[in-house]
Structure formats: structure tokens, C-alpha cells
Motif scaffolding. Structure first.
Motif, PDB file in Angstrom:
ATOM      1  N   LYS A  87      69.664 -75.180  14.126  1.00 25.71           N
ATOM      2  CA  LYS A  87      70.431 -74.040  14.641  1.00 25.71           C
ATOM      3  C   LYS A  87      69.526 -72.976  15.244  1.00 25.71           C
ATOM      4  O   LYS A  87      69.982 -72.145  16.044  1.00 25.71           O
ATOM      5  CB  LYS A  87      71.266 -73.430  13.512  1.00 25.71           C
ATOM      6  CG  LYS A  87      72.367 -74.340  12.996  1.00 25.71           C
ATOM      7  CD  LYS A  87      73.102 -73.699  11.821  1.00 25.71           C
ATOM      8  CE  LYS A  87      74.186 -74.633  11.287  1.00 25.71           C
ATOM      9  NZ  LYS A  87      74.878 -74.047  10.101  1.00 25.71           N
ATOM     10  N   THR A  88      68.260 -72.982  14.870  1.00 25.10           N
ATOM     11  CA  THR A  88      67.355 -71.922  15.316  1.00 25.10           C
ATOM     12  C   THR A  88      66.132 -72.411  16.082  1.00 25.10           C
ATOM     13  O   THR A  88      65.375 -71.606  16.603  1.00 25.10           O
ATOM     14  CB  THR A  88      66.855 -71.109  14.106  1.00 25.10           C
ATOM     15  OG1 THR A  88      66.181 -71.990  13.190  1.00 25.10           O
ATOM     16  CG2 THR A  88      68.022 -70.437  13.394  1.00 25.10           C
ATOM     17  N   ARG A  89      65.921 -73.723  16.171  1.00 30.21           N
ATOM     18  CA  ARG A  89      64.733 -74.229  16.856  1.00 30.21           C
ATOM     19  C   ARG A  89      64.973 -75.655  17.339  1.00 30.21           C
ATOM     20  O   ARG A  89      65.855 -76.346  16.840  1.00 30.21           O
ATOM     21  CB  ARG A  89      63.526 -74.176  15.924  1.00 30.21           C
ATOM     22  CG  ARG A  89      63.719 -74.954  14.643  1.00 30.21           C
ATOM     23  CD  ARG A  89      63.123 -74.235  13.449  1.00 30.21           C
ATOM     24  NE  ARG A  89      61.699 -74.013  13.595  1.00 30.21           N
ATOM     25  CZ  ARG A  89      60.870 -73.819  12.586  1.00 30.21           C
ATOM     26  NH1 ARG A  89      61.322 -73.805  11.347  1.00 30.21           N
ATOM     27  NH2 ARG A  89      59.591 -73.615  12.777  1.00 30.21           N
ATOM     28  N   ALA A  90      64.170 -76.062  18.312  1.00 29.92           N
ATOM     29  CA  ALA A  90      64.249 -77.426  18.816  1.00 29.92           C
ATOM     30  C   ALA A  90      63.521 -78.357  17.850  1.00 29.92           C
ATOM     31  O   ALA A  90      62.402 -78.068  17.424  1.00 29.92           O
ATOM     32  CB  ALA A  90      63.627 -77.509  20.200  1.00 29.92           C
ATOM     33  N   LEU A  91      64.160 -79.478  17.513  1.00 33.84           N
ATOM     34  CA  LEU A  91      63.575 -80.434  16.579  1.00 33.84           C
ATOM     35  C   LEU A  91      63.440 -81.802  17.215  1.00 33.84           C
ATOM     36  O   LEU A  91      64.290 -82.219  18.004  1.00 33.84           O
ATOM     37  CB  LEU A  91      64.444 -80.573  15.324  1.00 33.84           C
ATOM     38  CG  LEU A  91      64.593 -79.364  14.409  1.00 33.84           C
ATOM     39  CD1 LEU A  91      65.469 -79.732  13.226  1.00 33.84           C
ATOM     40  CD2 LEU A  91      63.238 -78.867  13.930  1.00 33.84           C
ATOM     41  N   LYS A  92      62.368 -82.491  16.852  1.00 29.64           N
ATOM     42  CA  LYS A  92      62.169 -83.886  17.209  1.00 29.64           C
ATOM     43  C   LYS A  92      61.777 -84.620  15.940  1.00 29.64           C
ATOM     44  O   LYS A  92      61.119 -84.055  15.065  1.00 29.64           O
ATOM     45  CB  LYS A  92      61.072 -84.030  18.270  1.00 29.64           C
ATOM     46  CG  LYS A  92      61.389 -83.342  19.591  1.00 29.64           C
ATOM     47  CD  LYS A  92      60.214 -83.444  20.548  1.00 29.64           C
ATOM     48  CE  LYS A  92      60.553 -82.768  21.877  1.00 29.64           C
ATOM     49  NZ  LYS A  92      60.753 -81.314  21.717  1.00 29.64           N
ATOM     50  N   VAL A  93      62.180 -85.885  15.840  1.00 32.34           N
ATOM     51  CA  VAL A  93      61.910 -86.666  14.639  1.00 32.34           C
ATOM     52  C   VAL A  93      61.344 -88.023  15.034  1.00 32.34           C
ATOM     53  O   VAL A  93      61.845 -88.668  15.961  1.00 32.34           O
ATOM     54  CB  VAL A  93      63.183 -86.856  13.795  1.00 32.34           C
ATOM     55  CG1 VAL A  93      62.853 -87.575  12.489  1.00 32.34           C
ATOM     56  CG2 VAL A  93      63.850 -85.517  13.503  1.00 32.34           C
ATOM     57  N   ALA A  94      60.315 -88.451  14.335  1.00 35.48           N
ATOM     58  CA  ALA A  94      59.753 -89.784  14.548  1.00 35.48           C
ATOM     59  C   ALA A  94      60.497 -90.794  13.679  1.00 35.48           C
ATOM     60  O   ALA A  94      60.790 -90.518  12.506  1.00 35.48           O
ATOM     61  CB  ALA A  94      58.269 -89.796  14.190  1.00 35.48           C
ATOM     62  N   VAL A  95      60.815 -91.965  14.253  1.00 32.03           N
ATOM     63  CA  VAL A  95      61.528 -93.008  13.513  1.00 32.03           C
ATOM     64  C   VAL A  95      60.833 -94.344  13.715  1.00 32.03           C
ATOM     65  O   VAL A  95      60.183 -94.570  14.738  1.00 32.03           O
ATOM     66  CB  VAL A  95      63.008 -93.123  13.966  1.00 32.03           C
ATOM     67  CG1 VAL A  95      63.744 -91.809  13.736  1.00 32.03           C
ATOM     68  CG2 VAL A  95      63.099 -93.514  15.432  1.00 32.03           C
ATOM     69  N   ASP A  96      60.975 -95.227  12.722  1.00 32.31           N
ATOM     70  CA  ASP A  96      60.404 -96.564  12.901  1.00 32.31           C
ATOM     71  C   ASP A  96      61.341 -97.650  12.386  1.00 32.31           C
ATOM     72  O   ASP A  96      60.921 -98.777  12.137  1.00 32.31           O
ATOM     73  CB  ASP A  96      59.019 -96.670  12.261  1.00 32.31           C
ATOM     74  CG  ASP A  96      59.047 -96.818  10.747  1.00 32.31           C
ATOM     75  OD1 ASP A  96      60.093 -96.506  10.130  1.00 32.31           O
ATOM     76  OD2 ASP A  96      58.029 -97.241  10.179  1.00 32.31           O
ATOM     77  N   SER A  97      62.642 -97.299  12.229  1.00 31.82           N
ATOM     78  CA  SER A  97      63.612 -98.308  11.810  1.00 31.82           C
ATOM     79  C   SER A  97      64.976 -97.996  12.411  1.00 31.82           C
ATOM     80  O   SER A  97      65.292 -96.832  12.693  1.00 31.82           O
ATOM     81  CB  SER A  97      63.724 -98.369  10.281  1.00 31.82           C
ATOM     82  OG  SER A  97      64.430 -97.247   9.789  1.00 31.82           O
ATOM     83  N   GLU A 126      58.052 -78.135   5.099  1.00 34.09           N
ATOM     84  CA  GLU A 126      57.038 -77.397   5.857  1.00 34.09           C
ATOM     85  C   GLU A 126      57.687 -76.663   7.027  1.00 34.09           C
ATOM     86  O   GLU A 126      57.371 -75.500   7.300  1.00 34.09           O
ATOM     87  CB  GLU A 126      55.959 -78.352   6.355  1.00 34.09           C
ATOM     88  CG  GLU A 126      55.104 -78.943   5.245  1.00 34.09           C
ATOM     89  CD  GLU A 126      54.141 -80.016   5.732  1.00 34.09           C
ATOM     90  OE1 GLU A 126      53.159 -80.280   5.013  1.00 34.09           O
ATOM     91  OE2 GLU A 126      54.363 -80.593   6.814  1.00 34.09           O
ATOM     92  N   ALA A 127      58.593 -77.341   7.722  1.00 36.11           N
ATOM     93  CA  ALA A 127      59.261 -76.717   8.866  1.00 36.11           C
ATOM     94  C   ALA A 127      60.089 -75.508   8.443  1.00 36.11           C
ATOM     95  O   ALA A 127      60.256 -74.564   9.214  1.00 36.11           O
ATOM     96  CB  ALA A 127      60.152 -77.735   9.571  1.00 36.11           C
ATOM     97  N   GLU A 128      60.596 -75.534   7.217  1.00 34.92           N
ATOM     98  CA  GLU A 128      61.454 -74.447   6.750  1.00 34.92           C
ATOM     99  C   GLU A 128      60.697 -73.142   6.514  1.00 34.92           C
ATOM    100  O   GLU A 128      61.304 -72.078   6.467  1.00 34.92           O
ATOM    101  CB  GLU A 128      62.174 -74.875   5.470  1.00 34.92           C
ATOM    102  CG  GLU A 128      63.260 -75.914   5.722  1.00 34.92           C
ATOM    103  CD  GLU A 128      63.831 -76.518   4.446  1.00 34.92           C
ATOM    104  OE1 GLU A 128      64.976 -76.997   4.483  1.00 34.92           O
ATOM    105  OE2 GLU A 128      63.124 -76.516   3.406  1.00 34.92           O
ATOM    106  N   VAL A 129      59.362 -73.205   6.379  1.00 32.55           N
ATOM    107  CA  VAL A 129      58.612 -71.982   6.076  1.00 32.55           C
ATOM    108  C   VAL A 129      57.540 -71.651   7.115  1.00 32.55           C
ATOM    109  O   VAL A 129      56.882 -70.607   7.001  1.00 32.55           O
ATOM    110  CB  VAL A 129      57.959 -72.056   4.680  1.00 32.55           C
ATOM    111  CG1 VAL A 129      59.016 -72.188   3.605  1.00 32.55           C
ATOM    112  CG2 VAL A 129      56.966 -73.202   4.595  1.00 32.55           C
ATOM    113  N   LEU A 130      57.368 -72.512   8.122  1.00 32.22           N
ATOM    114  CA  LEU A 130      56.320 -72.283   9.114  1.00 32.22           C
ATOM    115  C   LEU A 130      56.937 -72.006  10.487  1.00 32.22           C
ATOM    116  O   LEU A 130      58.026 -72.505  10.790  1.00 32.22           O
ATOM    117  CB  LEU A 130      55.377 -73.488   9.175  1.00 32.22           C
ATOM    118  CG  LEU A 130      54.585 -73.739   7.889  1.00 32.22           C
ATOM    119  CD1 LEU A 130      53.795 -75.044   7.986  1.00 32.22           C
ATOM    120  CD2 LEU A 130      53.655 -72.582   7.569  1.00 32.22           C
ATOM    121  N   PRO A 131      56.249 -71.230  11.332  1.00 33.57           N
ATOM    122  CA  PRO A 131      56.824 -70.825  12.617  1.00 33.57           C
ATOM    123  C   PRO A 131      56.711 -71.903  13.681  1.00 33.57           C
ATOM    124  O   PRO A 131      55.957 -72.876  13.533  1.00 33.57           O
ATOM    125  CB  PRO A 131      55.975 -69.609  12.996  1.00 33.57           C
ATOM    126  CG  PRO A 131      54.633 -69.896  12.394  1.00 33.57           C
ATOM    127  CD  PRO A 131      54.933 -70.596  11.102  1.00 33.57           C
TER     128      PRO A 131
END
Length: 335
Positions: free
Chosen positions: A95-105, A67-72
Motif C-alpha cells: 500500500k505504501t511502496r513498490a514490491l518485487k518478489v523472487a520465486v522459484d516454484s 526487514e522490509a517492514e522496518v527499513l526505508p
């Protein structure tokens, strides 16, 4: 072109309602003192995501990397535990945007070196998330760039929110004692949005359904019928069985998720009809009164997010007319 002239089954969005929903949620977030990071899995459509960002959203939330690869959006939260196989695609996106990731392990956290991470906390929903403050601290210790915590309140009622607040406060206290600053406390869902003030340390929320609303939202009194921007146009194709008509829309048009707490598959607008059963291309509709083969009917789907993912395009317009269509660019982006 009139919307009723669309070939069926078809998705149609009322732009006036859509724009109002976007503006109102943004306004409410300001009043609650939180930022808005909408979940775009609902619409999967670049144009709608851009409308949300232009209205003041700080970024977007996605479920999957695809989803992130095709949405602004310059600031993207991936609200899903990612395994190491996804990391190369994540690095390309970064390389082109700020990313955050949710983790639970701990294992997932160790795979995400160099990425901003939020530790997911289970607040009573029982899907994903750390089960205790001690576990949350252990996961945070495995993160290279810990930023805060993430919770999903789903359909929790007020008592559930108050219990969630107690757990979140305990987690934040344990993290602080271990030397971790939680800059972000990310929560929110459409049915839980109005209860956001019950968890006052929340800094942002991630509702998605609010752009369209659906029959589940109606049943839960999260909205009124006038707030439902997305409708499915269908046609009656058979009235052969007494007390029933069949429409040309089944489980390949509507989500197979039933209306929350009701067990039907959509709300028929202006007709006292009920759909309790679907095949792939047939909707079995219980009717009280006449139905005519060839007549077109509007239905608010039970679950708008899953319904949209079944369609290639969404027509849009105002006051019952069609002004154009959008490609559902993230349709099927489940990887």
C-alpha cells in the motif's frame, strides 16, 4: 568519546570508510551500466539504507518481509521465496511502496497474484532457483506479473560466471520464445560484483557486504583492510593458558561463520593473533608474544552480516572517536 573507551564487546563503524564504500560501489555500477539495489540484510539499519538510497541506489533488497517492514525504500525486492502465509503482510506493505518478489516454484508464484515477480535461476550455486530454461518458463507462466529473472552468483569465480552467462542467455531465450519480456535481470553479490560485466544482460545487482566488508572479503581479496568499515572492539580477559589469551567476545558477539577459505573467526588489527575457537562468551586466541589482561583489541569479523544481527546497536564515528550510535532496527527480523 574515544572509540577505545566503549564498553566491550562493541560494534563500531568508521563513517569515512562507510561513506567511501557506498560511493565507490555506486560509481562502479554506473561504469558497468547496471543499477544498484543493495541488500540491506548486511546492516539492518535504517540510517545506512538511507545513505545508500541517497547515493543513488534504485531501491533495497531484503531477505524477509520483517526487514522490509522496518527499513526505508520506495522500491523493495524480497529476495526470498515467500509462502502464502506471508502474503497478507506483503499486501499491507504494497500500500505504501513498490514490491518485487523472487520465486522459484509454480506454487509460490501462484500465491503472489498482483505482485511483480522475478523468477530465480540457479547459476551453479545450488541453493534456490530454476534448474533449466524449461522450468523457468513454467514458473513464469504461473506469475501474474512477470518482470524478469533473478540470480545469485555468491562466490563464483570467473569460469563460474562465464558458465552462468551461458545459462542465463538460454533462460532469457526460452522466456522470449514463450512470449515473456524480461525487463529485469537481477544479479550480483559483493564477491561477484566486479565480475558483473561477464553477464552483460544484467540490469541490476544486489551486493550487501560492500558497505562494511569483513575478514572473508579480505581473504578473498575483494577489499583491503582500509576498506573494512565495521570492527568489533573486544577486551582480553585471561592470559592464564600459555600461548593463548581469551577475549570477551565469542559466538554471541561474532558470527560462527568462519572466514571464507581460512577457517578462523576474524582478523585482528595490528596483532599476529588467530582465533580458531569460540564458546558463547569466550574467544580463544592463539598469540605469539605478550598479551595483557584488560587491553582492548580491534577485530574485523569473519562475516559482517551475521555479526550485526547479534547486536542491538552500532556505534559510529570518525578518526577513532564516537559520534553516536544506530539501533539495528531489523535485528532478528527473520520472519
Amino acid at each position: 568519546m574515544e572509540a577505545l573507551d566503549l564498553d566491550t564487546p562493541a560494534l563500531y563503524v568508521d563513517l569515512d570508510v562507510l561513506e567511501r564504500n557506498i560511493a565507490l560501489m555506486q560509481q562502479q555500477c554506473r561504469a558497468w551500466g547496471v543499477e544498484l539495489r543493495p541488500h540491506v540484510k548486511t546492516h539492518k539499519t535504517p540510517e545506512i539504507a538511507r545513505m545508500q538510497l541517497d547515493a543513488g541506489a534504485i531501491g533495497i533488497t531484503v531477505a524477509k518481509v520483517g526487514e522490509a517492514e522496518v527499513l526505508p525504500g520506495d522500491d523493495v525486492l524480497i529476495a526470498y521465496p515467500l509462502l502464502k502465509e506471508k502474503v497478507p503482510r506483503l499486501r499491507a506493505l504494497a500500500k505504501t511502496r513498490a514490491l518485487k518478489v523472487a520465486v522459484d516454484s509454480v506454487d509460490v508464484a501462484r500465491n503472489l497474484e498482483g505482485f511483480d515477480t522475478l523468477v530465480e535461476i540457479d547459476v551453479g550455486v545450488g541453493r534456490c532457483g530454476a534448474q533449466s530454461p524449461e522450468q523457468a518458463v513454467e514458473i513464469a507462466q504461473a506469475c501474474s506479473d512477470f518482470q524478469g529473472i533473478f540470480y545469485w552468483p555468491s562466490w563464483l569465480d570467473e569460469a563460474g560466471f562465464r558458465a552462468a552467462c551461458v545459462k542465463i542467455d538460454a533462460v532469457l531465450a526460452a522466456l522470449a520464445a514463450a512470449g515473456f519480456e524480461s525487463k529485469i535481470v537481477s544479479g550480483g553479490s559483493t564477491p561477484g560484483a566486479a565480475k558483473t560485466p561477464l553477464i552483460p544482460r544484467t540490469t541490476e545487482i544486489r551486493p550487501g557486504t560492500y558497505v562494511f566488508y569483513d575478514a572473508s572479503s579480505l581473504a578473498a581479496k575483494c577489499c583491503a583492510l582500509a576498506d573494512c568499515a565495521l570492527r568489533v572492539l573486544t577486551t582480553v580477559v585471561s592470559t592464564a593458558v600459555p600461548g593463548q589469551c581469551v577475549i570477551d567476545a565469542g559466538s554471541k558477539t561474532f558470527s560462527s561463520d568462519p572466514t571464507f577459505g581460512v577457517g578462523t573467526f576474524g582478523h585482528f588489527i595490528g596483532r599476529p593473533w588467530t582465533m580458531r575457537k569460540m564458546n558463547e562468551e569466550h574467544g580463544y586466541v592463539e598469540i605469539d608474544g605478550p598479551a595483557r589482561v584488560g587491553e582492548k583489541v580491534w577485530v574485523v569479523p569473519s562475516h559482517c552480516c551475521a555479526t550485526v544481527n547479534l547486536h542491538d546497536e552500532i556505534s559510529y564515528g570518525r578518526r577513532g572517536r564516537v559520534e553516536g550510535s544506530w539501533k539495528v532496527a531489523a535485528r532478528g527480523k527473520v520472519r
